[in-house]
Design a protein around this motif. Structure first.
Motif, PDB file in Angstrom:
ATOM      1  N   THR A  44       0.853  -1.176   0.000  1.00 43.64           N
ATOM      2  CA  THR A  44       0.000   0.000   0.000  1.00 43.64           C
ATOM      3  C   THR A  44       0.895   1.234   0.000  1.00 43.64           C
ATOM      4  N   HIS A  45       0.335   2.364  -0.385  1.00 42.36           N
ATOM      5  CA  HIS A  45       1.093   3.602  -0.536  1.00 42.36           C
ATOM      6  C   HIS A  45       1.220   4.318   0.807  1.00 42.36           C
ATOM      7  N   PHE A  46       2.410   4.839   1.103  1.00 45.56           N
ATOM      8  CA  PHE A  46       2.645   5.609   2.316  1.00 45.56           C
ATOM      9  C   PHE A  46       2.847   7.064   1.943  1.00 45.56           C
ATOM     10  N   GLU A  47       2.092   7.906   2.586  1.00 42.39           N
ATOM     11  CA  GLU A  47       2.134   9.344   2.340  1.00 42.39           C
ATOM     12  C   GLU A  47       2.263  10.042   3.694  1.00 42.39           C
ATOM     13  N   SER A  48       3.057  11.097   3.743  1.00 44.09           N
ATOM     14  CA  SER A  48       3.209  11.889   4.967  1.00 44.09           C
ATOM     15  C   SER A  48       3.516  13.333   4.565  1.00 44.09           C
ATOM     16  N   ASP A  49       3.837  14.158   5.547  1.00 42.91           N
ATOM     17  CA  ASP A  49       4.221  15.543   5.263  1.00 42.91           C
ATOM     18  C   ASP A  49       5.666  15.634   4.779  1.00 42.91           C
ATOM     19  N   CYS A  50       6.359  14.532   4.753  1.00 45.22           N
ATOM     20  CA  CYS A  50       7.764  14.502   4.347  1.00 45.22           C
ATOM     21  C   CYS A  50       7.886  14.587   2.829  1.00 45.22           C
ATOM     22  N   PRO A  51       9.084  14.922   2.330  1.00 42.94           N
ATOM     23  CA  PRO A  51       9.247  15.149   0.888  1.00 42.94           C
ATOM     24  C   PRO A  51       9.403  13.883   0.046  1.00 42.94           C
ATOM     25  N   TYR A  52       8.917  12.756   0.545  1.00 45.50           N
ATOM     26  CA  TYR A  52       8.988  11.526  -0.237  1.00 45.50           C
ATOM     27  C   TYR A  52       7.828  10.604   0.117  1.00 45.50           C
ATOM     28  N   THR A  53       7.511   9.715  -0.819  1.00 44.00           N
ATOM     29  CA  THR A  53       6.471   8.703  -0.619  1.00 44.00           C
ATOM     30  C   THR A  53       7.035   7.357  -1.074  1.00 44.00           C
ATOM     31  N   PHE A  54       6.401   6.284  -0.652  1.00 44.22           N
ATOM     32  CA  PHE A  54       6.828   4.948  -1.057  1.00 44.22           C
ATOM     33  C   PHE A  54       5.704   3.967  -0.774  1.00 44.22           C
ATOM     34  N   ASP A  55       5.850   2.757  -1.282  1.00 43.04           N
ATOM     35  CA  ASP A  55       4.913   1.673  -1.001  1.00 43.04           C
ATOM     36  C   ASP A  55       5.539   0.761   0.042  1.00 43.04           C
ATOM     37  N   TYR A  56       4.697   0.219   0.918  1.00 47.02           N
ATOM     38  CA  TYR A  56       5.196  -0.685   1.955  1.00 47.02           C
ATOM     39  C   TYR A  56       4.248  -1.864   2.113  1.00 47.02           C
ATOM     40  N   ASN A  57       4.765  -2.913   2.701  1.00 46.05           N
ATOM     41  CA  ASN A  57       4.023  -4.148   2.917  1.00 46.05           C
ATOM     42  C   ASN A  57       3.063  -3.962   4.091  1.00 46.05           C
ATOM     43  N   THR A  58       1.797  -4.309   3.905  1.00 44.78           N
ATOM     44  CA  THR A  58       0.808  -4.158   4.977  1.00 44.78           C
ATOM     45  C   THR A  58       1.054  -5.136   6.122  1.00 44.78           C
ATOM     46  N   PHE A  59       1.944  -6.092   5.925  1.00 39.71           N
ATOM     47  CA  PHE A  59       2.355  -7.020   6.980  1.00 39.71           C
ATOM     48  C   PHE A  59       3.191  -6.286   8.040  1.00 39.71           C
ATOM     49  N   SER A  60       3.745  -5.125   7.667  1.00 38.35           N
ATOM     50  CA  SER A  60       4.567  -4.319   8.569  1.00 38.35           C
ATOM     51  C   SER A  60       3.768  -3.123   9.071  1.00 38.35           C
ATOM     52  N   ARG A  61       4.375  -2.382   9.994  1.00 42.65           N
ATOM     53  CA  ARG A  61       3.755  -1.127  10.453  1.00 42.65           C
ATOM     54  C   ARG A  61       4.820  -0.044  10.514  1.00 42.65           C
ATOM     55  N   ILE A  62       4.398   1.183  10.229  1.00 40.32           N
ATOM     56  CA  ILE A  62       5.331   2.304  10.140  1.00 40.32           C
ATOM     57  C   ILE A  62       5.152   3.215  11.350  1.00 40.32           C
ATOM     58  N   LYS A  63       6.292   3.633  11.911  1.00 40.48           N
ATOM     59  CA  LYS A  63       6.297   4.582  13.020  1.00 40.48           C
ATOM     60  C   LYS A  63       7.240   5.721  12.681  1.00 40.48           C
ATOM     61  N   SER A  64       6.831   6.938  13.008  1.00 37.85           N
ATOM     62  CA  SER A  64       7.672   8.106  12.771  1.00 37.85           C
ATOM     63  C   SER A  64       8.693   8.241  13.891  1.00 37.85           C
ATOM     64  N   LYS A  65       9.909   8.612  13.526  1.00 40.83           N
ATOM     65  CA  LYS A  65      10.965   8.909  14.491  1.00 40.83           C
ATOM     66  C   LYS A  65      11.301  10.401  14.467  1.00 40.83           C
ATOM     67  N   GLY A  66      10.474  11.187  13.781  1.00 39.13           N
ATOM     68  CA  GLY A  66      10.693  12.635  13.694  1.00 39.13           C
ATOM     69  C   GLY A  66      11.652  12.991  12.570  1.00 39.13           C
ATOM     70  N   ASN A  67      11.605  14.228  12.128  1.00 37.96           N
ATOM     71  CA  ASN A  67      12.486  14.757  11.082  1.00 37.96           C
ATOM     72  C   ASN A  67      12.467  13.912   9.805  1.00 37.96           C
ATOM     73  N   CYS A  68      11.300  13.381   9.465  1.00 40.26           N
ATOM     74  CA  CYS A  68      11.103  12.563   8.256  1.00 40.26           C
ATOM     75  C   CYS A  68      11.881  11.259   8.282  1.00 40.26           C
ATOM     76  N   ASN A  69      12.212  10.784   9.478  1.00 42.41           N
ATOM     77  CA  ASN A  69      12.821   9.467   9.670  1.00 42.41           C
ATOM     78  C   ASN A  69      11.735   8.520  10.154  1.00 42.41           C
ATOM     79  N   PHE A  70      11.741   7.296   9.620  1.00 41.88           N
ATOM     80  CA  PHE A  70      10.709   6.317   9.968  1.00 41.88           C
ATOM     81  C   PHE A  70      11.336   4.964  10.253  1.00 41.88           C
ATOM     82  N   ILE A  71      10.581   4.146  10.979  1.00 40.00           N
ATOM     83  CA  ILE A  71      10.944   2.746  11.102  1.00 40.00           C
ATOM     84  C   ILE A  71       9.776   1.925  10.565  1.00 40.00           C
ATOM     85  N   VAL A  72      10.115   0.896   9.822  1.00 39.96           N
ATOM     86  CA  VAL A  72       9.128  -0.041   9.283  1.00 39.96           C
ATOM     87  C   VAL A  72       9.337  -1.334  10.076  1.00 39.96           C
TER      88      VAL A  72
END
Length: 189
Positions: A44-72
């Motif tokens: 599925t598509h991941f969208e945020s206020d950050c200057p990039y987007t990407f697709d990720y596996n729905t088997f995972s979950r995304i958490k923000s670490k601030g400053n447009c850094n994420f963990i999947v």
């Protein structure tokens, strides 16, 4: 039953037990690892206020670490992909050196490091995908940039001491997700 049949029964039965009971001594089996199979990824598509987007596996979950850094996170696999974003501000050479340094810090434990360039001219995404073989702390890494404004790195880590034989199925699964993430990466204008 006649006396002859009883006599044959007394002789045949012990002989049958004797011959079927003889064989090789039992030997301990070698250690084995649990076979792990995972379902195919549903992206599925991941969208945020950050200057990039990407697709990720729905088997995972995304958490923000601030400053447009994420963990999947992959909770069932006890693994995480760390995404680190940095703007390019006349420092592309330094960002590239740091990304390559991170990959080659694992040379001590790695059996091999396989690097493949990635180029998507249409979306202006250029980078390198590295697969680290052996008992290294990370089994896959990438960096991607548009070479003028954006720089993103991704690294896979497991929450356990690396033993490539036991984590190989999960590492291969997440490596595919990382490649998909890199291929679906788009910079916002």
């Amino acid at each position: 039953m006649t006396r002859k049949h009883k006599f044959l029964g007394l002789i045949v039965l012990p002989l049958a037990v004797l011959f079927t009971g003889c064989g090789e001594d039992p030997k301990p089996k070698p250690e084995s690892f649990l076979r792990l199979d995972y379902t195919l990824g549903d992206y599925t598509h991941f969208e945020s206020d950050c200057p990039y987007t990407f697709d990720y596996n729905t088997f995972s979950r995304i958490k923000s670490k601030g400053n447009c850094n994420f963990i999947v996170e992959y909770p069932k696999m006890k693994a995480t992909i760390y995404l680190t974003y940095k703007p390019v501000q006349n420092n592309l050479d330094l960002l590239l050196r740091d990304a390559e340094k991170l990959t080659y810090e694992h040379v001590i434990k790695a059996d091999e490091i396989d690097t493949r360039p990635f180029i998507n001219r249409e979306s202006k995404v250029y980078g390198m995908f590295s697969q680290v073989g052996g008992d290294a702390a990370t089994n896959a890494q990438f960096y991607a940039t548009d070479s003028t404004r954006h720089f993103l790195t991704g690294s896979m880590y497991f929450y356990a001491k690396p033993n490539f034989d036991s984590i190989m199925p999960a590492a291969a699964y997440i490596k595919e997700d990382m490649q998909n993430l890199m291929e679906s990466l788009r910079w916002k204008n």
